[in-house]
Design a protein around this motif. Structure first.
Motif, PDB file in Angstrom:
ATOM      1  N   SER A 101       0.859  -1.178   0.000  1.00 14.22           N
ATOM      2  CA  SER A 101       0.000   0.000   0.000  1.00 14.22           C
ATOM      3  C   SER A 101       0.896   1.229   0.000  1.00 14.22           C
ATOM      4  O   SER A 101       1.788   1.342   0.850  1.00 14.22           O
ATOM      5  CB  SER A 101      -0.908  -0.004   1.229  1.00 14.22           C
ATOM      6  N   GLU A 113      -2.748   4.180  -2.513  1.00 12.75           N
ATOM      7  CA  GLU A 113      -3.005   3.075  -3.442  1.00 12.75           C
ATOM      8  C   GLU A 113      -2.843   1.749  -2.704  1.00 12.75           C
ATOM      9  O   GLU A 113      -1.764   1.184  -2.617  1.00 12.75           O
ATOM     10  CB  GLU A 113      -2.058   3.162  -4.652  1.00 12.75           C
ATOM     11  N   THR A 116      -1.743  -2.353  -4.630  1.00 14.36           N
ATOM     12  CA  THR A 116      -0.467  -2.216  -5.331  1.00 14.36           C
ATOM     13  C   THR A 116       0.305  -3.530  -5.269  1.00 14.36           C
ATOM     14  O   THR A 116       0.244  -4.245  -4.282  1.00 14.36           O
ATOM     15  CB  THR A 116       0.378  -1.097  -4.681  1.00 14.36           C
ATOM     16  N   PHE A 148       0.624   2.232 -14.032  1.00 17.08           N
ATOM     17  CA  PHE A 148      -0.721   2.467 -13.519  1.00 17.08           C
ATOM     18  C   PHE A 148      -1.739   1.690 -14.346  1.00 17.08           C
ATOM     19  O   PHE A 148      -1.542   1.445 -15.538  1.00 17.08           O
ATOM     20  CB  PHE A 148      -1.085   3.955 -13.602  1.00 17.08           C
ATOM     21  N   ALA A 152      -6.541   4.197 -12.630  1.00 19.05           N
ATOM     22  CA  ALA A 152      -5.671   4.885 -11.668  1.00 19.05           C
ATOM     23  C   ALA A 152      -4.942   6.048 -12.320  1.00 19.05           C
ATOM     24  O   ALA A 152      -4.767   7.111 -11.709  1.00 19.05           O
ATOM     25  CB  ALA A 152      -4.677   3.903 -11.073  1.00 19.05           C
ATOM     26  N   LYS A 155      -6.767   9.349 -12.422  1.00 17.50           N
ATOM     27  CA  LYS A 155      -6.880  10.085 -11.166  1.00 17.50           C
ATOM     28  C   LYS A 155      -5.790  11.142 -11.040  1.00 17.50           C
ATOM     29  O   LYS A 155      -6.010  12.199 -10.450  1.00 17.50           O
ATOM     30  CB  LYS A 155      -6.793   9.117  -9.980  1.00 17.50           C
ATOM     31  N   ASP A 194      -4.029  -2.017  -9.097  1.00 11.48           N
ATOM     32  CA  ASP A 194      -4.230  -0.721  -9.747  1.00 11.48           C
ATOM     33  C   ASP A 194      -2.895  -0.060 -10.066  1.00 11.48           C
ATOM     34  O   ASP A 194      -2.838   0.889 -10.837  1.00 11.48           O
ATOM     35  CB  ASP A 194      -5.039   0.206  -8.838  1.00 11.48           C
ATOM     36  N   MET A 195      -1.830  -0.568  -9.429  1.00  9.36           N
ATOM     37  CA  MET A 195      -0.506   0.000  -9.660  1.00  9.36           C
ATOM     38  C   MET A 195       0.535  -1.107  -9.479  1.00  9.36           C
ATOM     39  O   MET A 195       0.460  -1.890  -8.543  1.00  9.36           O
ATOM     40  CB  MET A 195      -0.244   1.153  -8.690  1.00  9.36           C
TER      41      MET A 195
END
Length: 794
Positions: A101, A113, A116, A148, A152, A155, A194-195
């Motif tokens: 995270s 995030e 991750t 990303f 994501a 954003k 998401d990443m």
């Protein structure tokens, strides 16, 4: 000829509108439910199917044997995968991933995030996650490079191209370069992120030397084997590899690892080990069986109602045979009528599916399908199911009707006989046996879910909010500050919260024989307020105390009751004062706490250790008063923004968080309940049709009985008793079958209810009541009818 048959079919359907409605409604609801289950099962079985090399990708899992236990884990040490690639030419590539995270900032935009993954540079060459921008071969090569997801990226950068741009990650504001943008990972992937951050960032920057650590289990590792390699034969070579590479260290630590390979496509449904996403093959089996049951019930309705009406078409069949119609032609006609009816049901099913799919996706907790027409295979399958039901359900009635003897029929001597009646009764018994089994299953599922949500967990989780400081230096100041808020009762810092995961720590604990026994204990780091705030009971010794500040933060440990049993003590008091070694710390056990459910109720309580630490305390738990709660939450947010301004403010209530562990079981329960209600409703539709027809057939008999003085109650009892007998037989058939399957289902839970006798009594009683209500409408209607009308033709 076909046109004529089609007209006759439509006329018959219209002439008997009530029966046609019941048949079509039952079939439509049944096919719709079956179609939804088909989509759900297909979706569950499709996890990770989109990887073109999926049949060559395997997850490495580990069994770690210590003198105390065998740990079955889905993780590996960081050194395993690179060493396997170096030693075995059968391996084409490896990928390690590890969750994290991270605080990510771009100018004034900042997000935590949580979803991750650190990933090796081979990530995009092994898996088929689509990279929309950037080079898949180099995107994760360099330190501090990240990719990303499309959602994501928007954003932070909106519609601008983020590749080559820099963002700041972690609380230390480390610059990281965006090297790619990937398509949002599919719903049916057990790997989700998401990443992505390059693995070298972790192994060379954050934790240098991690690649060479054989005893640090923190990676999820995948191997891509070369074409033609038998993974079982390859797996058999791994014990010798481990002995060669890690034998000496394993003997010293007394932790012996055995490696196994799991096919990627089996991980989601078939693995018994943890993962990012996991499903249940048992639930897939259950829903598949329910789908078959619903279809069976719908088909039974059709067969029952069609054969029951066969007498009405006897003269039609007799005349057709006299004028030369062959048996095959007649059978084809009636099968055709069956298919036409099913095609009507198909059209209604399409409409129902379109209307109900959003609700079904919500119940399933995932987008099983974005739309009924999104996949032509769905429509073709639905059409195939409808035509198939028409054929299968129409064959028997067609053969019965087409076999009528014209001489007997036209003389008026035809009757369906005992065989037809016996068949219909048998089908009703089968139908209600299924329905009663589903009622029993629904009650047991509900009781198990209620048991899990209301069981005493051994700690207090009410009115507690949790915030993750992610190790921010101001966490201690924030804790002291929120304690001054009037609506805050207490606050505590820890490394973990119940239900929020924990660390596994290599430990040596003095056992009952006086020897240091090696074990891998779950570990919580806590402050002095944690045990009191969570109301965790002490059964021996004492909790951490500021009165012993110096020693409690350096030389003290608390164990739970399960850990005490592991080391051979017959009472908690015997463990007090015993020695421990754990991750560089040595000291004595000062207390034993009562077991509490710090994991899901699906898992047994495991040995747990607690240590009071000044560091590693990222989570803050705040117990608040229910009175004036919005003002309290607003004040906490204000303190956060003042003391920890660089991190986004986000909190959750602990009771809601803990209950989310059972969300998949709750979804299963809701789906099971809804499909069971559908199955029972379809059964009642069929029973209503049969009761209506039976009443119609006995109209004159009822009229005569009324003339001779029969009461309405007596006539209702006469018409109902035959059906109730069938339901009672169904109860005796369904009870042992339902008990067996639900007993097996409950075995998946570490803590479960006992199946009580009253469940079967209640289910049987409900079935009888439902049957009575269904039959009584027609029975009462017939009983109160004027007998003059029914006898007029006589």
């Amino acid at each position: 000829m076909i046109k004529n048959y089609f007209k006759i079919a439509l006329r018959n359907l219209w002439r008997h509108r009530g029966f046609s409605f019941i048949n079509i409604a039952g079939l439509s609801v049944g096919i719709t439910a079956c179609f939804f289950i088909f989509m759900y099962v297909s979706f569950e079985l499709s996890y990770d199917d989109f990887h073109s090399k999926g049949d060559r990708i395997y997850r490495i899992v580990t069994d770690i044997k210590t003198p105390s236990e065998t740990i079955n884990t889905s993780s590996t040490s960081w050194a395993f995968a690179p060493a396997i690639k170096a030693d075995f030419p059968q391996v084409e590539a490896f990928v390690r991933v590890s969750g994290g995270s991270f605080l990510v900032r771009k100018d004034n935009v900042k997000f935590q995030e949580d979803n991750t993954l650190f990933a090796d540079s081979t990530f995009f060459s092994v898996f088929d996650f689509k990279l929309l921008k950037g080079d898949p071969k180099t995107a994760l090569t360099q330190q501090a490079s990240l990719v990303f997801s499309e959602t994501a990226a928007k954003k932070y950068f909106g519609d601008k191209d983020p590749v080559g741009q820099t963002v700041l990650v972690t609380g230390d504001a480390i610059p990281a370069v965006v090297t790619g943008v990937m398509e949002d990972m599919p719903e049916n992937s057990q790997i989700k992120a998401d990443m992505l951050i390059s693995m070298s960032t972790l192994t060379q920057k954050f934790n240098k030397g991690l690649d060479d650590q054989w005893g640090n289990y923190g990676a999820t590792s995948y191997l891509l084997l070369k074409p033609g390699v038998n993974y079982k034969s390859f797996e058999a070579q791994l014990p010798a590899f481990m002995e060669k590479r890690n034998g000496t260290e394993a003997k010293q630590s007394q932790m012996f690892a055995t490696l196994f390979l799991e096919p990627l496509k089996d991980v989601y449904l078939h693995s018994t080990r943890s993962g990012q996403q996991s499903g249940s093959i048992n639930n897939v089996y259950v829903f598949s069986i329910v789908a078959v049951f619903i279809l069976l019930i719908a088909c039974i309705n059709f067969i029952n109602l069609t054969t029951a009406r066969s007498v009405e078409r006897a003269k039609e069949v007799g005349i057709r045979k006299v004028v030369g119609a062959a048996k095959g032609e007649l059978a084809g006609q009636f099968i055709g009528e069956s298919i036409i009816l099913c095609l009507f049901a198909f059209i209604i099913t399409i409409i129902l599916s379109v209307l109900l799919l959003p609700t079904f996706n919500q119940l399933a907790g995932k987008t099983v399908s974005p739309g009924v027409f999104s996949n032509a295979y769905y429509i073709l399958s639905l059409f195939g199911i409808s035509v198939g039901i028409g054929l299968l359900a129409g064959i028997y009635p067609a053969l019965v009707i087409s076999s009528f003897k014209p001489v007997l029929v036209l003389k008026g001597r035809f009757s369906t006989g005992n065989k037809g009646s016996l068949l219909r009764k048998s089908l009703v018994v089968a139908q209600f046996s299924i329905s009663i089994a589903l009622i029993i299953g629904t009650i047991i599922v509900y009781n198990q879910m209620d048991f899990m949500q209301n069981r005493d967990l051994g700690f207090s989780k009410d009115q507690t909010i949790v915030l993750d400081t992610n190790g921010d230096p101001a966490k201690d100041a924030f804790k002291q500050s929120v304690k001054e808020i009037p609506g805050v009762k207490s606050a505590a810092l820890s490394s973990s919260i119940p239900g929020g995961g924990n660390m596994g720590a290599y430990s040596e604990i003095e056992n009952s024989k006086g020897d240091l026994q090696i074990a891998n204990l779950d570990l919580y780091y806590v402050d002095f307020d944690y045990i009191k705030q969570y109301n965790i009971k002490m059964v021996a010794g004492r909790a951490f105390s500021r009165d012993f500040l110096k020693t409690d933060t350096t030389q003290a440990m608390i164990l739970n009751e399960e850990a005490v049993k592991l080391f051979g003590y017959t009472s908690p008091q015997q463990a007090i004062g015993r020695r421990f070694k754990q991750w560089g710390r040595e000291g004595k056990i000062i207390g034993v706490m009562k077991d509490f459910h710090y994991r899901s109720l699906q898992e047994k309580i495991k040995p747990l250790s607690m240590r009071a630490e000044n560091g590693n305390l990222n989570m803050i738990s705040i117990k608040v008063s229910a009175k004036n709660l919005p003002a309290t939450l607003s004040a906490i947010e204000s303190k956060w923004k003042t003391l920890i301004p660089n991190r986004p403010y986000s909190y959750y209530f602990l009771d809601e968080f803990f209950d989310r562990q059972y969300r998949s079981e709750q979804r299963f329960g809701k789906l099971f309940f809804n499909f069971s209600i559908l199955a029972i409703s379809i059964s009642c539709l069929g029973l209503l049709g049969l009761a209506s027809y039976s009443t119609f057939q006995r109209t004159r008999e009822i009229g005569i009985r009324k003339v001779l003085g029969a009461t309405t109650t007596g006539i209702v009892n006469m018409l109902s008793v035959d059906f109730i007998k069938l339901v009672i037989i169904s109860i005796f058939i369904a009870t042992p079958v339902a008990w067996y399957f639900m007993y097996k289902w409950l075995k998946d839970f570490a803590y479960r209810i006992d199946i009580q006798w009253w469940v079967f009594v209640l289910s049987g009683s409900l079935a009888i009541v439902v049957a009575l209500l269904t039959i009584s409408f027609q029975a009462i209607k017939a009983a109160i009818a004027n007998p003059v009308k029914s006898l007029r033709s006589e």
